[in-house]
Design an enzyme around this catalytic site. Structure first.
Site, PDB file in Angstrom:
ATOM      1  CG  ASP A  88      47.198  39.258  58.054  1.00  9.34           C
ATOM      2  OD1 ASP A  88      46.596  39.028  56.762  1.00  9.34           O
ATOM      3  OD2 ASP A  88      47.577  38.378  58.482  1.00  9.34           O
ATOM      4  CB  ILE A  89      42.270  41.748  54.979  1.00  8.56           C
ATOM      5  CG1 ILE A  89      43.061  41.310  53.710  1.00  8.56           C
ATOM      6  CG2 ILE A  89      42.388  43.399  55.000  1.00  8.56           C
ATOM      7  CD1 ILE A  89      42.781  39.904  53.095  1.00  8.56           C
ATOM      8  CG  ASN A 115      41.947  41.876  44.252  1.00  9.29           C
ATOM      9  OD1 ASN A 115      41.598  41.496  42.926  1.00  9.29           O
ATOM     10  ND2 ASN A 115      43.212  42.577  44.419  1.00  9.29           N
ATOM     11  CE1 TYR A 186      43.758  31.799  43.062  1.00  7.76           C
ATOM     12  CE2 TYR A 186      43.059  30.485  41.121  1.00  7.76           C
ATOM     13  CZ  TYR A 186      43.198  31.534  41.782  1.00  7.76           C
ATOM     14  OH  TYR A 186      42.720  32.599  41.174  1.00  7.76           O
ATOM     15  CE  LYS A 190      41.036  33.494  43.825  1.00  8.60           C
ATOM     16  NZ  LYS A 190      40.652  34.838  44.398  1.00  8.60           N
ATOM     17  CB  THR A 220      47.625  39.319  38.152  1.00  7.35           C
ATOM     18  OG1 THR A 220      47.501  38.102  38.399  1.00  7.35           O
ATOM     19  CG2 THR A 220      46.152  39.941  37.567  1.00  7.35           C
TER      20      THR A 220
END
Length: 319
Positions: A88-89, A115, A186, A190, A220
């Protein structure tokens, strides 16, 4: 003894082994979509790839099987080298283990591509605090922690006389640049990634690290449902403008030793066959009264300045 050349700088264009021959690249969220395309593109250019993917669903919930191993198999089947990482980054332990996986497996880390992400879209009045926190955690914290641990590794390398030619490619979005209706969490995350990119580029340049960001548009799991008509694949003979593979060539170049010195702290929009250098906040029309304004005077002047200013881009989804 100081290396004659920065680590990783011998893999420039024209190397018969590929643009990234000899480089070690870690890509987060690389099991599907853009991350998968990036991992495969780096491997095709000779890089050894750490394929990170937690294997969660679109909403961040655990999925039955992680796709990271499948991407590793694809790379190995094509003759490349890769290793899967399922940490889990967005946790310090997971981010540290990502860097360790690169160093322990391949001897070093040259490039980090941040990413990983997912969506929990709601209009602001319906956006739960948990949905805000979850998206901030994966996108923004999930950029910060891998960057922090990679930067610590590169700083130590530089201080040991092994100056790296290190690269970081962060992933923002048009939502971070302009905003997107129904995506307040989001969009904010971002936009935060853009600020993080600027600071990291300024802080890490002295250690041989270049940090840039992309704002991609591609098909995606996060976009194909939200923007179904725009993201639909074309007919068999037409150029697939929304294929995630269209974004990867610039990401590979930005992560390579061939990326020109000084290409850092920049943001690129990437879509189909188009690459755009984005120009962020900069001073526009201004007036200095050299004394305090009254509220009415400040308002009149603000209206005058706005009439002279460039019209900002529209928020995605706004009528």
């Amino acid at each position: 003894m100081t290396d004659a050349k920065p680590v990783g700088e011998d893999d420039g264009a024209g190397d018969s082994g590929g643009l990234c021959a000899g480089r070690v690249v870690a890509v987060t969220g690389a099991g599907r979509g853009l991350g998968r395309a990036h991992a495969l593109a780096y491997a095709a250019e000779g890089a050894k790839v750490v394929v990170n993917d937690l294997g969660v669903g679109l909403d961040g919930a655990p999925a039955p099987d992680s796709p990271a191993a499948q991407v590793v198999q694809e790379i190995r089947a094509a003759g490349g080298e890769a290793v899967a990482h399922g940490g889990d980054i967005a946790s310090s332990e997971g981010a540290a283990s990502l860097v360790a996986a690169a160093v322990d497996t391949f001897g070093r880390l040259d490039t980090l591509v941040n990413n990983a992400g997912f969506l929990r879209d709601r209009m602001l009045v319906n956006l739960d605090e948990d949905d805000w926190d979850a998206v901030m955690r994966v996108h923004l914290k999930g950029h910060f922690l891998p960057l922090k641990h990679a930067a610590a590794y590169w700083r130590a390398e530089s201080k040991a006389g092994r100056t790296p030619a290190a690269r970081v490619v962060n992933t923002s979005s048009g939502a971070g640049l302009l905003g997107s209706v129904g995506q307040g969490n989001y969009s904010a995350a971002k936009a935060g990634i853009l600020g993080l990119t600027l600071v990291a580029a300024a802080e890490m340049g002295r250690y041989g690290v270049q940090v840039n960001a992309i704002a991609p548009a591609a098909r995606t799991r996060m976009t194909e449902a939200t923007f179904a008509e725009t993201m639909a694949a074309p007919g068999a003979d037409a150029f697939d403008a929304m294929a995630p593979e269209n974004v990867s060539p610039l990401v590979v170049w930005l992560g390579s030793g061939a990326a020109a010195d000084g290409v850092t702290g920049r943001v690129f929009e990437v879509e189909a066959g188009r690459i755009t250098v984005m120009e962020g906040w900069r001073p526009g029309p201004t007036v200095d009264k050299e004394e305090r304004w009254t509220p009415a005077g400040a308002g009149d002047t603000a209206r005058e300045l706005l009439a002279r200013a460039a019209v900002p881009g529209g928020v995605y989804g706004a009528s």
